[in-house]
Scaffold this active site. Structure first.
Site, PDB file in Angstrom:
ATOM      1  CG  HIS A  63      -6.270   2.750   1.097  1.00 36.30           C
ATOM      2  ND1 HIS A  63      -5.085   3.177   0.513  1.00 36.30           N
ATOM      3  CD2 HIS A  63      -5.939   1.666   1.848  1.00 36.30           C
ATOM      4  CE1 HIS A  63      -4.099   2.379   0.915  1.00 36.30           C
ATOM      5  NE2 HIS A  63      -4.587   1.452   1.711  1.00 36.30           N
ATOM      6  CB  CYS A  82      -0.950   0.014   1.190  1.00 36.84           C
ATOM      7  SG  CYS A  82      -2.163  -1.302   1.128  1.00 36.84           S
TER       8      CYS A  82
END
Lengths: 134, 386
Positions: free
Chosen positions: B335, B83
């Protein structure tokens, strides 16, 4: 659903997953799974050690939306367990009422089925932890 | 040593883009950034992306995106750090400029997540964990963060309500951001009433699965002048740091210290010549509410164990001492994993240009912190108004 794991990939970890084989370096640092380099002191002189499989729950969760392949088991408890030799292990808890799980709860290792693939796939076994059988 | 400045920034709204594919999103963000800088070519392209292979069966993103954006035969590669891929891609772009090898670099972060079934998406995200020792046991990424959350609450005596305040703050700021996925404020009760995904972690403690792309153009001040980019657009990349920690949570020395963030932040602060006190706003990686708390501690904003206290004391709002998630954070903006670090960068640029929808007054220095894995791969970048 994701493709089944290759047999060799699974076979490589039999010892750790069936017998809880970890590593112990020349300076007595114990870790699991076994590495060729001690994660604490960097020593490359690491020998195998079979862990007792007795430990305590440090933290736990109930997995309600698992990754694909684990839908059949949901919801299931997953925990971080500190073994008596020191290393921490991540594993599912079994044979326990989720309401009874608590910090410091004593558990012991047991070999269980982890996951089943479709008919042409292999069945994965490995360690889970349960309250000690008296 | 050369200096690096961002002269262009662009993004797409974050959301469920049923009509757009990965390449559409990336090209749109990239062209927005190039138009913002007023340029039509770049020396190279760095693509921040985490899991395009499993999600859309597409790798080789450097070629795909540079080709479809009409950038010619430039060097272009994908950068992956779970991420934190976006934050890492920005750093690789900056490194190329600082080294003198390339003068004008484009960085685009992109992730297309909504084409997959939810349980497959959960599986792909867990590829950032340790496959043999975490995913093997059925751990989802949410579950790993839930283990940390429960331990954090127990160790310091926090409640689910305390952590919910991070989500409330993020939504309050995201409500003003036209590019955010969730443009509505929420209450603490909203978080507490949302269903458990992995107890004690609830749906509203977590960021959503979504699609999006963001991009920046990086060059040197000299080149920026030569290209005729107005100085008001420049934002200096003043400091960068990146570090790893154990990939599996079980091997962590201390479950409640984001060591990688600490090391990365120390490096970034040193390079920028600042301390945590000098930072006007923080874009931290609040993929899960507990990570926002731990991040504030690792960045030196709060003492160990006191990250959640800052939220409780109201110190993280736009007009408070330590504003975080000024455009909604991962929680409300969304996200799209590999794109997130670039979104954070674009948002920092907007704040420092004074163009943010919820502006921190007189912001001069901002920080972005991007977490890959459960704290296993972290980037910290410091930006300064020129």
């Amino acid at each position: 659903m994701a493709r089944p794991m290759q047999v060799s990939r699974y076979w490589r970890h039999f010892r750790e997953k069936y017998r809880l084989i970890g590593g112990k370096c020349e300076n007595d640092h114990v870790h699991f799974p076994k590495r060729s380099i001690c994660p604490v002191c960097g020593s490359r002189n690491v020998e195998e050690i079979e862990l007792s499989g007795k430990g305590k729950v440090i933290s736990w969760t109930i997995v309600r939306n698992p990754p694909s392949g684990f839908e059949y088991y949901k919801p299931f408890p997953l925990a971080l367990i500190e073994l008596e030799e020191g290393p921490v292990v991540l594993a599912q808890l079994t044979d326990v009422d989720p309401e009874e799980i608590d910090f410091g709860m004593e558990v012991e290792v047991v070999t269980k089925k982890i996951r089943e693939f479709e008919e042409d796939g292999i069945i994965l076994y490995g360690y889970k932890f349960r309250p000690p059988v008296k | 040593m050369r200096k690096a400045v961002i002269i262009g920034a662009g993004m797409t709204p974050v959301g469920e883009h049923w009509k757009l594919g990965l390449r559409d999103l990336a090209v749109e963000a990239l062209l927005n950034a190039m138009d913002d800088a007023g340029i039509d070519k770049v020396d190279s392209l760095y693509v921040g992306n985490m899991i395009s292979g499993p999600f859309v069966e597409q790798e080789n993103l450097g070629a795909l995106i540079a080709d479809w954006a009409g950038l010619g035969n430039i060097p272009a590669v994908k950068i992956e750090a779970a991420c934190a891929s976006g934050g890492a891609a920005v750093q690789e772009g900056v490194k190329a400029v600082l080294s003198g090898l390339e003068d004008v670099v484009a960085v685009v972060g992109v992730e297309k997540m909504t084409d997959a079934w939810p349980s497959d998406a959960t599986r792909y995200l867990a590829y950032a964990a340790d496959a043999e020792w975490e995913l093997f046991h059925g751990a989802s990424f949410v579950a790993l963060n839930a283990l940390v959350m429960r331990y954090y609450m127990k160790t310091y005596g926090y409640t689910e309500e305390d952590l919910a305040l991070f989500a409330v703050n993020a939504h309050s700021n995201g409500a003003k951001n036209p590019y955010a996925m969730f443009k509505r404020p929420i209450k603490v009760e909203t978080v507490l009433k949302s269903p458990y995904v992995a107890d004690p972690l609830k749906l509203f403690d977590a960021s959503p699965v979504c699609d999006g792309s963001a991009a920046v153009i990086i060059t040197t001040p000299e080149k920026a002048k030569e290209l005729g980019v107005s100085k008001e657009k420049w934002v200096e990349v003043a400091g960068m740091g990146r570090a790893i920690d154990t990939i599996s949570l079980a091997s962590r020395e201390d479950l409640l210290t984001l060591k990688a963030a600490k090391v990365a932040a120390e490096r970034a602060y040193r390079m920028a010549g600042v301390t945590a006190k000098d930072i006007d706003f923080f874009e931290v990686h609040d993929a899960f509410t507990v990570m926002a708390a731990l991040s504030l501690e690792a960045l030196g904003v709060a003492k160990k164990g006191e990250g959640a206290k800052l939220a409780r004391e109201g110190q993280i709002a736009i007009d408070a001492d330590y504003p975080i998630q000024t455009m909604g954070g991962l929680k409300a903006r969304g996200h799209p994993v590999g794109a997130t670090g670039v979104y954070q960068t674009v948002e920092a640029v907007l704040q420092l240009r004074g163009e943010a929808p919820s502006q921190v007054p007189d912001a001069e220095i901002g920080l972005t912190q991007n977490i890959g894995g459960t704290g296993s791969n972290i980037t910290v970048n410091v930006f300064r108004r020129v």
